[in-house]
Design a protein around this motif. Structure first.
Motif, PDB file in Angstrom:
ATOM      1  N   UNK A  30     -16.495  35.224  22.213  1.00  0.00           N
ATOM      2  CA  UNK A  30     -17.414  34.187  21.774  1.00  0.00           C
ATOM      3  C   UNK A  30     -17.749  33.297  22.960  1.00  0.00           C
ATOM      4  N   UNK A  31     -19.041  33.103  23.191  1.00  0.00           N
ATOM      5  CA  UNK A  31     -19.516  32.200  24.233  1.00  0.00           C
ATOM      6  C   UNK A  31     -19.875  30.889  23.558  1.00  0.00           C
ATOM      7  N   UNK A  32     -19.114  29.843  23.848  1.00  0.00           N
ATOM      8  CA  UNK A  32     -19.344  28.535  23.243  1.00  0.00           C
ATOM      9  C   UNK A  32     -20.240  27.719  24.162  1.00  0.00           C
ATOM     10  N   UNK A  41     -19.860  26.575  15.316  1.00  0.00           N
ATOM     11  CA  UNK A  41     -20.461  27.887  15.111  1.00  0.00           C
ATOM     12  C   UNK A  41     -21.959  27.901  15.430  1.00  0.00           C
ATOM     13  N   UNK A  42     -22.621  26.746  15.375  1.00  0.00           N
ATOM     14  CA  UNK A  42     -24.065  26.687  15.612  1.00  0.00           C
ATOM     15  C   UNK A  42     -24.418  26.936  17.080  1.00  0.00           C
ATOM     16  N   UNK A  43     -23.544  26.519  17.968  1.00  0.00           N
ATOM     17  CA  UNK A  43     -23.820  26.666  19.397  1.00  0.00           C
ATOM     18  C   UNK A  43     -22.879  27.672  20.060  1.00  0.00           C
ATOM     19  N   UNK A  44     -22.597  28.749  19.379  1.00  0.00           N
ATOM     20  CA  UNK A  44     -21.765  29.797  19.969  1.00  0.00           C
ATOM     21  C   UNK A  44     -22.363  31.154  19.634  1.00  0.00           C
ATOM     22  N   UNK A  45     -22.109  32.091  20.527  1.00  0.00           N
ATOM     23  CA  UNK A  45     -22.629  33.447  20.379  1.00  0.00           C
ATOM     24  C   UNK A  45     -21.456  34.412  20.487  1.00  0.00           C
ATOM     25  N   UNK A  46     -21.362  35.329  19.538  1.00  0.00           N
ATOM     26  CA  UNK A  46     -20.325  36.364  19.592  1.00  0.00           C
ATOM     27  C   UNK A  46     -20.979  37.704  19.914  1.00  0.00           C
ATOM     28  N   UNK A  47     -20.441  38.376  20.927  1.00  0.00           N
ATOM     29  CA  UNK A  47     -20.965  39.671  21.338  1.00  0.00           C
ATOM     30  C   UNK A  47     -19.905  40.360  22.193  1.00  0.00           C
ATOM     31  N   UNK A  49     -18.181  41.737  25.443  1.00  0.00           N
ATOM     32  CA  UNK A  49     -18.175  41.065  26.750  1.00  0.00           C
ATOM     33  C   UNK A  49     -19.162  41.683  27.734  1.00  0.00           C
ATOM     34  N   UNK A  50     -19.352  43.006  27.664  1.00  0.00           N
ATOM     35  CA  UNK A  50     -20.265  43.635  28.616  1.00  0.00           C
ATOM     36  C   UNK A  50     -21.702  43.168  28.412  1.00  0.00           C
ATOM     37  N   UNK A  51     -22.054  42.717  27.206  1.00  0.00           N
ATOM     38  CA  UNK A  51     -23.401  42.168  26.970  1.00  0.00           C
ATOM     39  C   UNK A  51     -23.592  40.923  27.820  1.00  0.00           C
ATOM     40  N   UNK A  52     -22.570  40.069  27.876  1.00  0.00           N
ATOM     41  CA  UNK A  52     -22.660  38.871  28.707  1.00  0.00           C
ATOM     42  C   UNK A  52     -22.710  39.226  30.192  1.00  0.00           C
ATOM     43  N   UNK A  53     -21.967  40.257  30.587  1.00  0.00           N
ATOM     44  CA  UNK A  53     -22.010  40.691  31.993  1.00  0.00           C
ATOM     45  C   UNK A  53     -23.408  41.189  32.370  1.00  0.00           C
ATOM     46  N   UNK A  54     -23.969  42.071  31.526  1.00  0.00           N
ATOM     47  CA  UNK A  54     -25.305  42.584  31.816  1.00  0.00           C
ATOM     48  C   UNK A  54     -26.351  41.477  31.772  1.00  0.00           C
ATOM     49  N   UNK A  55     -26.202  40.546  30.848  1.00  0.00           N
ATOM     50  CA  UNK A  55     -27.147  39.421  30.759  1.00  0.00           C
ATOM     51  C   UNK A  55     -27.102  38.580  32.027  1.00  0.00           C
ATOM     52  N   UNK A  56     -25.898  38.351  32.544  1.00  0.00           N
ATOM     53  CA  UNK A  56     -25.762  37.573  33.773  1.00  0.00           C
ATOM     54  C   UNK A  56     -26.402  38.297  34.959  1.00  0.00           C
TER      55      UNK A  56
END
Length: 114
Positions: A30-32, A41-47, A49-56
């Protein structure tokens, strides 16, 4: 040829590393986005971890491309101005050439035909 080899040397290992990271980091995190209340919960995203790596990585590529494009703007402007100047000089040279040919054609002595 050098660009292709350079691309292979850089991008193939980078692709392998990204694939290994994505396979190894499939768990959901979860990215808070609220630093004061991380449980919000309104300002957090669950996915995964590799999704966050690729997004970065994608965000970094886009940001780097935009910065490069803006910093090279002065060179693109200079190239446009130089191209316009070259076209003006070429047109002027063509006018002078045609005028010189007209003058040379009218001042040549006429040789009578036999």
């Amino acid at each position: 040829m050098v660009k292709k080899i350079f691309g292979l040397v850089i991008f193939v290992p980078l692709g392998i590393v990204l694939i290994v990271l994505s396979v190894a980091n499939r768990q959901t995190v979860r990215l808070a986005l609220n630093p004061f209340q991380p449980d919000d919960q309104m300002l957090s995203i669950s996915a995964p971890f590799f999704v966050f790596l690729f997004s970065a990585v994608i965000f970094g590529l886009l940001l780097g491309s935009a910065v490069t494009w803006f910093t090279q703007g002065k060179y693109r402007k200079r190239a446009r101005n130089e191209a316009r100047s070259a076209l003006r000089w070429q047109a002027e040279a063509d006018r002078h050439k045609s005028r010189a040919e007209e003058i040379a054609g009218s001042t040549l002595p006429q040789i009578p035909a036999k």
